[in-house]
Write a protein that holds these residues in place. Structure first.
Motif, PDB file in Angstrom:
ATOM      1  N   ARG A 179       0.805  -1.228   0.000  1.00 21.86           N
ATOM      2  CA  ARG A 179       0.000   0.000   0.000  1.00 21.86           C
ATOM      3  C   ARG A 179       0.839   1.278   0.000  1.00 21.86           C
ATOM      4  N   ASP A 180       2.116   1.175   0.227  1.00 27.00           N
ATOM      5  CA  ASP A 180       2.968   2.357   0.364  1.00 27.00           C
ATOM      6  C   ASP A 180       3.838   2.500  -0.886  1.00 27.00           C
ATOM      7  N   GLU A 181       3.547   3.511  -1.677  1.00 28.86           N
ATOM      8  CA  GLU A 181       4.261   3.706  -2.945  1.00 28.86           C
ATOM      9  C   GLU A 181       5.768   3.888  -2.733  1.00 28.86           C
ATOM     10  N   GLU A 182       6.148   4.629  -1.691  1.00 31.31           N
ATOM     11  CA  GLU A 182       7.582   4.837  -1.435  1.00 31.31           C
ATOM     12  C   GLU A 182       8.266   3.529  -1.051  1.00 31.31           C
ATOM     13  N   CYS A 183       7.560   2.705  -0.329  1.00 28.06           N
ATOM     14  CA  CYS A 183       8.105   1.401   0.051  1.00 28.06           C
ATOM     15  C   CYS A 183       8.351   0.547  -1.197  1.00 28.06           C
ATOM     16  N   GLN A 184       7.439   0.626  -2.157  1.00 26.87           N
ATOM     17  CA  GLN A 184       7.619  -0.113  -3.407  1.00 26.87           C
ATOM     18  C   GLN A 184       8.817   0.412  -4.185  1.00 26.87           C
ATOM     19  N   VAL A 185       9.023   1.722  -4.173  1.00 23.92           N
ATOM     20  CA  VAL A 185      10.192   2.295  -4.852  1.00 23.92           C
ATOM     21  C   VAL A 185      11.469   1.760  -4.203  1.00 23.92           C
ATOM     22  N   LEU A 186      11.500   1.731  -2.879  1.00 17.33           N
ATOM     23  CA  LEU A 186      12.675   1.212  -2.177  1.00 17.33           C
ATOM     24  C   LEU A 186      12.920  -0.252  -2.557  1.00 17.33           C
ATOM     25  N   GLU A 187      11.868  -1.039  -2.620  1.00 15.87           N
ATOM     26  CA  GLU A 187      12.001  -2.450  -3.011  1.00 15.87           C
ATOM     27  C   GLU A 187      12.524  -2.568  -4.432  1.00 15.87           C
ATOM     28  N   ASP A 188      11.998  -1.745  -5.332  1.00 15.53           N
ATOM     29  CA  ASP A 188      12.492  -1.737  -6.714  1.00 15.53           C
ATOM     30  C   ASP A 188      13.986  -1.444  -6.738  1.00 15.53           C
ATOM     31  N   VAL A 189      14.394  -0.425  -6.000  1.00 19.15           N
ATOM     32  CA  VAL A 189      15.803  -0.014  -5.986  1.00 19.15           C
ATOM     33  C   VAL A 189      16.682  -1.137  -5.452  1.00 19.15           C
ATOM     34  N   ALA A 190      16.254  -1.801  -4.386  1.00 17.17           N
ATOM     35  CA  ALA A 190      17.039  -2.917  -3.837  1.00 17.17           C
ATOM     36  C   ALA A 190      17.154  -4.047  -4.867  1.00 17.17           C
ATOM     37  N   CYS A 191      16.079  -4.332  -5.581  1.00 13.90           N
ATOM     38  CA  CYS A 191      16.116  -5.375  -6.613  1.00 13.90           C
ATOM     39  C   CYS A 191      17.035  -4.965  -7.763  1.00 13.90           C
ATOM     40  N   LEU A 192      16.995  -3.703  -8.153  1.00 15.84           N
ATOM     41  CA  LEU A 192      17.860  -3.212  -9.232  1.00 15.84           C
ATOM     42  C   LEU A 192      19.330  -3.324  -8.850  1.00 15.84           C
ATOM     43  N   VAL A 193      19.648  -2.992  -7.606  1.00 15.07           N
ATOM     44  CA  VAL A 193      21.045  -3.097  -7.160  1.00 15.07           C
ATOM     45  C   VAL A 193      21.469  -4.563  -7.132  1.00 15.07           C
ATOM     46  N   PHE A 194      20.584  -5.441  -6.706  1.00 15.27           N
ATOM     47  CA  PHE A 194      20.895  -6.874  -6.750  1.00 15.27           C
ATOM     48  C   PHE A 194      21.217  -7.298  -8.183  1.00 15.27           C
ATOM     49  N   LEU A 195      20.362  -6.926  -9.128  1.00 16.49           N
ATOM     50  CA  LEU A 195      20.561  -7.331 -10.515  1.00 16.49           C
ATOM     51  C   LEU A 195      21.819  -6.709 -11.124  1.00 16.49           C
ATOM     52  N   ASP A 196      22.104  -5.474 -10.767  1.00 14.04           N
ATOM     53  CA  ASP A 196      23.245  -4.756 -11.330  1.00 14.04           C
ATOM     54  C   ASP A 196      24.569  -5.135 -10.673  1.00 14.04           C
TER      55      ASP A 196
END
Length: 194
Positions: A124-141
């Motif tokens: 439900r928290d858009e900022e929390c989803q952004v943080l999750e996206d960023v963590a996943c992107l760093v994992f992939l990168d």
């Protein structure tokens, strides 16, 4: 005089500098967690250049003092892994909250940073989803190519599917722009097509 935001960022980075694990980036040695925090900030700027102070601080604080609680300090089982992750994020949130308060943030503002670090209300928290996206992107990168060399293909494909499912459409868009080896790209393609 530095703003409370600048002071809090500096406090978080000071904590990262304590990481004994060193990596070489562009010819310079730097503590791994400071490198990780820099990557997190880089991807946040790509994902959401107008992010709030709370989100910027939470992204920077994602792995605060993580090296102090090694994975091996918990049972090497799936429940052990989840217990370790929960303990880490709660501890990291507490440290981030304390740093923010020490830099002049009030209880609500510091608590918001801590809530984001804990990834509360993910759905439900858009900022929390952004943080999750960023963590996943760093994992992939930054971590995926090393990770994929240490595990069998089926496990890697499963992890990629789970990672992809956690991300938003914007996260997917940015993930597909990451420069990867041919093998890593092939694994991502396989995970997304199965």
């Amino acid at each position: 005089m530095a703003s409370k935001f600048e002071q809090a960022l500096a406090g978080i980075d000071d904590a990262h500098r304590g990481d004994p694990n060193i990596v070489t980036v562009d010819g310079s040695e730097i503590p791994y967690e400071l490198h990780y925090a820099n990557k997190m900030t880089k991807y946040l700027e790509k994902h959401n250049p107008s992010a709030s102070e709370a989100l910027k601080l939470a992204v920077r604080a994602q792995h605060l003092r993580r090296w102090e609680i090694p994975r091996s300090s918990y049972p090497m089982t799936k429940p052990g892994y989840f217990s370790w992750r929960t303990a880490l994020k709660n501890r990291q949130a507490d440290i981030a909250d304390e740093i923010c308060r020490n830099c002049g943030y009030d209880e609500d503002a510091a608590g918001r940073v801590a809530a984001l670090v804990r990834k509360e209300n993910m759905k439900r928290d858009e900022e929390c989803q952004v943080l999750e996206d960023v963590a996943c992107l760093v994992f992939l990168d930054d971590q995926f190519e090393k990770f994929e060399k240490e595990h069998d293909e089926e496990k890697i494909v499963g992890i990629l599917k789970k990672t992809w499912a956690k991300m938003s459409e914007r996260g997917h868009e940015l993930a597909l722009q990451i420069d990867m080896s041919d093998r890593a790209k092939g694994l991502v393609t396989r995970a997304l097509s199965s």
